[in-house]
Design a protein around this motif. Sequence first.
Motif, PDB file in Angstrom:
ATOM      1  N   GLU A  80       0.818  -1.213   0.000  1.00  0.00           N
ATOM      2  CA  GLU A  80       0.000   0.000   0.000  1.00  0.00           C
ATOM      3  C   GLU A  80       0.850   1.260   0.000  1.00  0.00           C
ATOM      4  OE1 GLU A  80      -3.923   0.559   2.308  1.00  0.00           O
ATOM      5  OE2 GLU A  80      -2.479   1.797   3.431  1.00  0.00           O
ATOM      6  N   ASN A  81       2.029   1.196   0.586  1.00  0.00           N
ATOM      7  CA  ASN A  81       2.909   2.371   0.615  1.00  0.00           C
ATOM      8  C   ASN A  81       3.284   2.823  -0.791  1.00  0.00           C
ATOM      9  OD1 ASN A  81       3.233   0.568   3.026  1.00  0.00           O
ATOM     10  ND2 ASN A  81       4.307   2.358   3.837  1.00  0.00           N
ATOM     11  N   ALA A  82       3.576   1.850  -1.665  1.00  0.00           N
ATOM     12  CA  ALA A  82       3.900   2.186  -3.048  1.00  0.00           C
ATOM     13  C   ALA A  82       2.680   2.760  -3.763  1.00  0.00           C
ATOM     14  CB  ALA A  82       4.400   0.944  -3.790  1.00  0.00           C
ATOM     15  N   LEU A  83       1.511   2.193  -3.487  1.00  0.00           N
ATOM     16  CA  LEU A  83       0.271   2.720  -4.064  1.00  0.00           C
ATOM     17  C   LEU A  83       0.006   4.135  -3.562  1.00  0.00           C
ATOM     18  CD1 LEU A  83      -2.400   2.548  -5.589  1.00  0.00           C
ATOM     19  CD2 LEU A  83      -3.357   1.299  -3.627  1.00  0.00           C
ATOM     20  N   ALA A  84       0.233   4.368  -2.283  1.00  0.00           N
ATOM     21  CA  ALA A  84       0.024   5.706  -1.721  1.00  0.00           C
ATOM     22  C   ALA A  84       0.975   6.715  -2.344  1.00  0.00           C
ATOM     23  CB  ALA A  84       0.204   5.664  -0.205  1.00  0.00           C
ATOM     24  N   MET A  85       2.223   6.299  -2.599  1.00  0.00           N
ATOM     25  CA  MET A  85       3.188   7.195  -3.241  1.00  0.00           C
ATOM     26  C   MET A  85       2.698   7.572  -4.636  1.00  0.00           C
ATOM     27  SD  MET A  85       6.086   8.810  -2.990  1.00  0.00           S
ATOM     28  CE  MET A  85       7.148   9.682  -4.156  1.00  0.00           C
ATOM     29  N   LEU A  86       2.230   6.587  -5.382  1.00  0.00           N
ATOM     30  CA  LEU A  86       1.705   6.831  -6.719  1.00  0.00           C
ATOM     31  C   LEU A  86       0.499   7.768  -6.670  1.00  0.00           C
ATOM     32  CD1 LEU A  86       1.361   6.178  -9.774  1.00  0.00           C
ATOM     33  CD2 LEU A  86       0.001   4.184  -9.067  1.00  0.00           C
ATOM     34  N   MET A  87      -0.449   7.440  -5.808  1.00  0.00           N
ATOM     35  CA  MET A  87      -1.669   8.227  -5.733  1.00  0.00           C
ATOM     36  C   MET A  87      -1.397   9.641  -5.233  1.00  0.00           C
ATOM     37  SD  MET A  87      -5.271   7.174  -3.904  1.00  0.00           S
ATOM     38  CE  MET A  87      -5.519   5.765  -4.988  1.00  0.00           C
ATOM     39  N   ALA A  88      -0.518   9.768  -4.241  1.00  0.00           N
ATOM     40  CA  ALA A  88      -0.194  11.088  -3.701  1.00  0.00           C
ATOM     41  C   ALA A  88       0.506  11.957  -4.740  1.00  0.00           C
ATOM     42  CB  ALA A  88       0.680  10.941  -2.458  1.00  0.00           C
ATOM     43  N   HIS A  89       1.309  11.335  -5.582  1.00  0.00           N
ATOM     44  CA  HIS A  89       1.981  12.075  -6.653  1.00  0.00           C
ATOM     45  C   HIS A  89       0.948  12.650  -7.622  1.00  0.00           C
ATOM     46  CE1 HIS A  89       5.284  12.855  -9.595  1.00  0.00           C
ATOM     47  NE2 HIS A  89       4.291  12.676 -10.467  1.00  0.00           N
ATOM     48  N   GLU A  90      -0.026  11.825  -8.015  1.00  0.00           N
ATOM     49  CA  GLU A  90      -1.045  12.288  -8.948  1.00  0.00           C
ATOM     50  C   GLU A  90      -1.943  13.352  -8.307  1.00  0.00           C
ATOM     51  OE1 GLU A  90      -0.676  11.572 -11.918  1.00  0.00           O
ATOM     52  OE2 GLU A  90       0.680   9.870 -11.732  1.00  0.00           O
ATOM     53  N   ILE A  91      -2.281  13.164  -7.040  1.00  0.00           N
ATOM     54  CA  ILE A  91      -3.114  14.148  -6.340  1.00  0.00           C
ATOM     55  C   ILE A  91      -2.374  15.473  -6.208  1.00  0.00           C
ATOM     56  CG2 ILE A  91      -4.175  14.701  -4.102  1.00  0.00           C
ATOM     57  CD1 ILE A  91      -4.950  11.750  -3.880  1.00  0.00           C
ATOM     58  N   ALA A  92      -1.061  15.414  -6.019  1.00  0.00           N
ATOM     59  CA  ALA A  92      -0.270  16.647  -5.922  1.00  0.00           C
ATOM     60  C   ALA A  92      -0.334  17.436  -7.229  1.00  0.00           C
ATOM     61  CB  ALA A  92       1.176  16.323  -5.559  1.00  0.00           C
ATOM     62  N   HIS A  93      -0.363  16.730  -8.353  1.00  0.00           N
ATOM     63  CA  HIS A  93      -0.523  17.429  -9.634  1.00  0.00           C
ATOM     64  C   HIS A  93      -1.821  18.246  -9.624  1.00  0.00           C
ATOM     65  CE1 HIS A  93       2.885  16.093 -11.910  1.00  0.00           C
ATOM     66  NE2 HIS A  93       2.555  14.812 -11.910  1.00  0.00           N
ATOM     67  N   ILE A  94      -2.875  17.656  -9.079  1.00  0.00           N
ATOM     68  CA  ILE A  94      -4.155  18.360  -8.993  1.00  0.00           C
ATOM     69  C   ILE A  94      -4.043  19.546  -8.046  1.00  0.00           C
ATOM     70  CG2 ILE A  94      -6.585  18.163  -8.362  1.00  0.00           C
ATOM     71  CD1 ILE A  94      -5.873  16.546 -10.831  1.00  0.00           C
ATOM     72  N   LYS A  95      -3.444  19.311  -6.875  1.00  0.00           N
ATOM     73  CA  LYS A  95      -3.326  20.371  -5.868  1.00  0.00           C
ATOM     74  C   LYS A  95      -2.637  21.612  -6.425  1.00  0.00           C
ATOM     75  CE  LYS A  95      -1.176  21.416  -1.397  1.00  0.00           C
ATOM     76  NZ  LYS A  95      -0.408  20.873  -0.242  1.00  0.00           N
ATOM     77  N   TYR A  96      -1.566  21.389  -7.164  1.00  0.00           N
ATOM     78  CA  TYR A  96      -0.793  22.516  -7.691  1.00  0.00           C
ATOM     79  C   TYR A  96      -1.297  22.961  -9.062  1.00  0.00           C
ATOM     80  CZ  TYR A  96       2.347  21.291  -3.872  1.00  0.00           C
ATOM     81  OH  TYR A  96       2.882  21.031  -2.634  1.00  0.00           O
ATOM     82  N   ARG A  97      -2.408  22.370  -9.509  1.00  0.00           N
ATOM     83  CA  ARG A  97      -3.074  22.754 -10.760  1.00  0.00           C
ATOM     84  C   ARG A  97      -2.159  22.609 -11.991  1.00  0.00           C
ATOM     85  NH1 ARG A  97      -7.060  27.666 -10.559  1.00  0.00           N
ATOM     86  NH2 ARG A  97      -8.005  26.304 -12.141  1.00  0.00           N
ATOM     87  N   HIS A  98      -1.355  21.578 -11.972  1.00  0.00           N
ATOM     88  CA  HIS A  98      -0.479  21.308 -13.099  1.00  0.00           C
ATOM     89  C   HIS A  98      -1.249  21.012 -14.395  1.00  0.00           C
ATOM     90  CE1 HIS A  98       2.928  20.111 -10.089  1.00  0.00           C
ATOM     91  NE2 HIS A  98       2.762  21.412 -10.189  1.00  0.00           N
ATOM     92  N   PRO A  99      -2.388  20.286 -14.351  1.00  0.00           N
ATOM     93  CA  PRO A  99      -3.096  20.028 -15.612  1.00  0.00           C
ATOM     94  C   PRO A  99      -3.548  21.296 -16.322  1.00  0.00           C
ATOM     95  CG  PRO A  99      -3.817  18.471 -13.943  1.00  0.00           C
ATOM     96  CD  PRO A  99      -2.966  19.482 -13.241  1.00  0.00           C
ATOM     97  N   ILE A 100      -4.101  22.253 -15.600  1.00  0.00           N
ATOM     98  CA  ILE A 100      -4.567  23.472 -16.251  1.00  0.00           C
ATOM     99  C   ILE A 100      -3.381  24.291 -16.759  1.00  0.00           C
ATOM    100  CG2 ILE A 100      -4.657  24.927 -14.181  1.00  0.00           C
ATOM    101  CD1 ILE A 100      -7.272  24.860 -17.006  1.00  0.00           C
ATOM    102  N   HIS A 101      -2.251  24.210 -16.063  1.00  0.00           N
ATOM    103  CA  HIS A 101      -1.044  24.878 -16.561  1.00  0.00           C
ATOM    104  C   HIS A 101      -0.580  24.230 -17.861  1.00  0.00           C
ATOM    105  CE1 HIS A 101       0.365  27.937 -13.671  1.00  0.00           C
ATOM    106  NE2 HIS A 101      -0.301  27.238 -12.784  1.00  0.00           N
TER     107      HIS A 101
END
Length: 264
Positions: free
Chosen positions: A106-127
């Motif tokens: 689960e730790n590896a899954l959390a790292m993956l998911m947290a990385h993708e969520i961080a993209h959302i947090k910092y609004r990287h997709p709209i950039h």
Amino acid sequence: MGGIAALLLVLILLSDFIVDYIPYSWEKSLSEPFTRSDAADSDDQESKQLEAYLQQLADRISIVQGLPEGMTIKVHFLNRDPVNAFATLDGHVFFFRGLLEKLPNENALAMLMAHEIAHIKYRHPIHSLSRGVLVGLALSVLSSSMGDSIMQSFINEAGILTVLKFSRDMEVESDNAALDSVVALYGHTKGAGDLFKVLQKETKDKEPYEIFSTHPLTENRISNIREQSEQQLSKDSTVTPLPEGFADWLTSGQAASTENKLSR
């Protein structure tokens, strides 16, 4: 027309600065046509268990990352082979079975998911989409239908869900936020590096999967993650196993699948 052309040129040149002022709520109208499932929701119990678990983990990560008010994460499972995961507009995060089934804990899954969520947090997709979006918004002032048409055409051609390009700085920012999230959840970073072992193994002597065109695995990134991880480890650090039955959820013939029309 000359004035309009000049305005569009200014918007393009200043897009990285202006995009931060686009209300997050506007992303919903941009992403909605491209994030609907083509298939009806499955009544299979294993599918529901998988979806509930992934969303629950995403909700926990969202809390520790402190997402801005009104920003929510919507997790989608794609029952397909590519070793891939990606984040896009309006908090939508997609995970392919091909990648999930290779994660050892689960730790590896959390790292993956947290990385993708961080993209959302910092609004990287709209950039990533800022130029096309801003041109569409500018044209919508003159003609609503023209602006919508331009934005949807641009988004379609860009392949919004699978071809978003994030800069190296964006990737590092998301890596750091993901590591902090893993520490907040488990008290250490053990297991987080297992994600990158999986990704490195997949690229060895093979053509790169989609995830590596959007998430470049440079040696500097890997070294940075390893260095930060080692600082958080202790003798008592243990990984959290994936839920019992996780593999069965993934391989179930009835597993819920969220497909995107643009990926066809």
